[in-house]
Scaffold this active site. Structure first.
Site, PDB file in Angstrom:
ATOM      1  N   ASP A  71       0.825  -1.207   0.000  1.00 23.31           N
ATOM      2  CA  ASP A  71       0.000   0.000   0.000  1.00 23.31           C
ATOM      3  C   ASP A  71       0.858   1.255   0.000  1.00 23.31           C
ATOM      4  OD1 ASP A  71      -2.326   1.535   0.078  1.00 23.31           O
ATOM      5  OD2 ASP A  71      -2.328   1.599   2.273  1.00 23.31           O
TER       6      ASP A  71
ATOM      7  N   GLU B  47       2.118  -1.790  14.080  1.00 16.04           N
ATOM      8  CA  GLU B  47       1.301  -0.836  13.332  1.00 16.04           C
ATOM      9  C   GLU B  47      -0.068  -0.746  13.993  1.00 16.04           C
ATOM     10  OE1 GLU B  47       0.817  -1.376   9.119  1.00 16.04           O
ATOM     11  OE2 GLU B  47       2.929  -1.883   8.790  1.00 16.04           O
TER      12      GLU B  47
END
Length: 577
Positions: free
Chosen positions: A132, A465
């Site tokens: 991404d 994350e």
């Protein structure tokens, strides 16, 4: 067209085709050489490419000199014979770069041809990726010429240890060009005073009352660096030859228990971020003002660490981390490994080569405390167990002094690579990619996540994350997704659980992301990923102030005996350059 280096080529023009171009691009320029370089047979002339994305072929005056597969890491070629055959006053460098990704590159990708003539033009294709961020391409770092003697210091490996108050600096030096040489080694402190001496290509220097390398905010004198001076003398075919090199050295230890990460024997908690090499116009091109702005923002936040998501960053970034005490998890470009074909022997062989190049480049940085071999691979697939066992074992053989991990988003009971890591790094986006908008479920789901992982593996855990997208200036109360309030509220829910679990076995939290960054176009992305706590132009969102308050509070609670003074309290400024 004229193309600046370093930069990505994608955003340099208004040409839509160039922005999304997949295939070969050609860089070329003429360079003028000093007469001494071209006429002295005792001088070795080297062309070094610090980063080319992804496959590169290099010619000098039309003669092939080098090929390299993979971006982010440097390669070089000895071009002495080519530039000294004239001698020449100038020469031509040509670098062809192909940014096509395959199932066996790092990161992997695939070219998909659209064959329906009623929907697509003839020969139409797209490059599919499983990561991404935008696939910027070009010469992202400098291309340099440098010289050495024909007998020269080729590599230095330094490892450090501590025995009570004595710092131990172990060194191994590799010389190319001759087997007959003499080496002298000196270790100097920050005042230039010699504190230890040695001779030979390997040995140990002992430093009484050593100043240790400590992370930012963990000590009143963080990031202390010694200088290792190596001087070589040899007898060449044309007479005496000498070479010397200076390497910054931080004396520190790193170790892992079943619930803690220790630096110099003290528990260390990663209050940090994930980053990208990404900015307006320049793409992934290295830019000094941008780098310095980022480091000043990191220190403003009170962040003590970051992960080089999802590839090795420029060497200059690592050098600044050494100087400022910012701890690094150094990650390979192993992102988007999602298909079975990307776990085969061809992919593994390339991944091993990348780790070898990465460790060779970054092994001497005290700021690097852990290697990450991949991000979010499909580690539940059957080949993943052998793949990651082999990869992690090899990385540990290359560098036995640092723990090794990879970052997972696979279920704890299905991950076949997790048994081989030293630290569990878990990505989760609760109330963002699932249970959209329901902040009330975060605490129970996050606590369950941590308990499942720890009870299964009994290894320390980093929340590697977490986050939510926020469009700058979009406000909603009660908080709604994509508002600054929602991003802030989501972080607060995570922090409630992290405050509890960091007293047990959670050793870090890395926000996704430090700053907004560009991605491929999709209906789920509004001109890039907006999970940054700073905008792409490095302006703070509301969550940046939340995180700043938290990180400084955690630093004061964890290391209360250090000096509270920070650079922003000083009344005057002195700049170095």
């Amino acid at each position: 067209m004229d193309m600046p280096v370093p930069s990505s080529f994608n955003d340099m023009t208004q040409d839509e085709q160039l922005r999304s171009f997949i295939g070969w691009v050609w860089y070329e320029r003429e360079a003028v050489l000093p007469q001494r370089w071209t006429q002295d047979p005792g001088t070795r002339v080297v062309l070094r490419v610090n980063s080319a994305h992804y496959y590169a072929i290099v010619w000098v005056n039309g003669i092939h000199v080098a090929e390299h597969e993979g971006g982010h890491l440097p390669f070089e070629a000895d071009i002495s014979k080519l530039v000294q055959s004239g001698p020449l006053s100038s020469f031509r460098v040509t670098i062809a770069i192909n940014n096509t990704l395959t199932l066996h590159t790092l990161p992997p990708g695939a070219i998909t041809y659209k064959d329906d003539p009623s929907r697509y033009p003839k020969g139409y294709f797209v490059q599919d990726t499983k990561f991404d961020f935008f696939n910027y391409a070009g010469l992202h770092r400098s291309v340099v010429l440098h010289t050495t003697p024909t007998t020269y210091i080729d590599d230095i490996t330094v490892t450090t240890d501590v025995d009570q108050d004595i710092g131990l600096v172990n060194y191994q030096i590799f010389v190319q060009g001759s087997e007959h040489f003499h080496l002298e080694v000196c270790l100097l402190d920050e005042d230039g005073k010699v504190v230890a001496k040695g001779t030979g290509n390997q040995g140990q220097l002992q430093v009484p009352n050593a100043q240790l390398w400590w992370p930012f905010l963990m000590h009143e004198r963080p990031a202390y660096l010694y200088s290792l001076e190596v001087r070589m003398n040899a007898q060449g075919t044309d007479g005496p030859v000498s070479d010397w090199y200076t390497l910054p050295v931080g004396i520190r230890t790193v170790s892992v228990t079943d619930s803690k990460f220790l630096i110099n024997g003290k528990p260390f908690f990663f209050n940090g971020v994930n980053k990208h090499e990404d900015a307006d116009i320049r793409g992934k091109g290295f830019d000094w003002p941008l780098v310095m702005k980022d480091f000043n923002l990191l220190r403003w936040l009170g962040a003590n660490s970051f992960r080089t998501s999802h590839y090795p960053y420029a060497e200059e970034v690592l050098q600044l981390c050494d100087r400022y005490g910012i701890v690094l998890i150094d990650e390979s470009p192993g992102v988007g490994i999602s298909l079975p074909q990307s776990f085969d022997n061809q992919s593994l062989e390339h991944h091993l080569q990348v780790m070898e190049e990465m460790v060779r480049r970054d092994k001497n940085h005290p700021a690097v405390v852990m290697w990450s071999v991949a991000n979010e691979p499909a580690s539940a697939l059957k080949p993943a167990g052998y793949y990651f066992k082999t990869l992690i074992d090899y990385t540990k053989a290359l560098d036995p002094t640092r723990p090794v991990t990879f970052v997972t988003h696979t279920r704890y009971d299905a991950d076949l690579g997790a048994p081989y890591v030293d630290v569990i790094c878990v990505n989760s986006y609760l109330s963002w990619y699932n249970d959209f908008g329901h902040l009330e479920v975060i605490q129970i789901q996050l606590e369950t996540q941590f308990e499942n992982w720890y009870n299964t593996y009994h290894k320390p855990i980093i929340q590697s994350e977490y986050g939510a997208e926020a469009i700058t200036g979009l406000h909603q109360d009660p908080p709604l997704m994509f508002s600054e309030e929602y991003q802030k509220a989501l972080l607060e829910q995570y922090h409630l659980v992290l405050d509890q679990k960091r007293k047990e076995y959670v050793i870090g939290e890395l926000i996704w992301n430090f700053a907004d960054f560009m991605t491929n176009q999709s209906p789920t992305r509004v001109i890039g990923n907006k999970k940054g706590i700073f905008t792409r132009q490095r302006q703070p969102k509301s969550s940046a102030f939340l995180l700043r308050e938290r990180y400084w509070r955690l630093a004061n609670e964890t290391w209360p005996h250090r000096s509270r003074e920070t650079p922003w309290h000083l009344g005057s400024r002195r700049f170095t350059f």
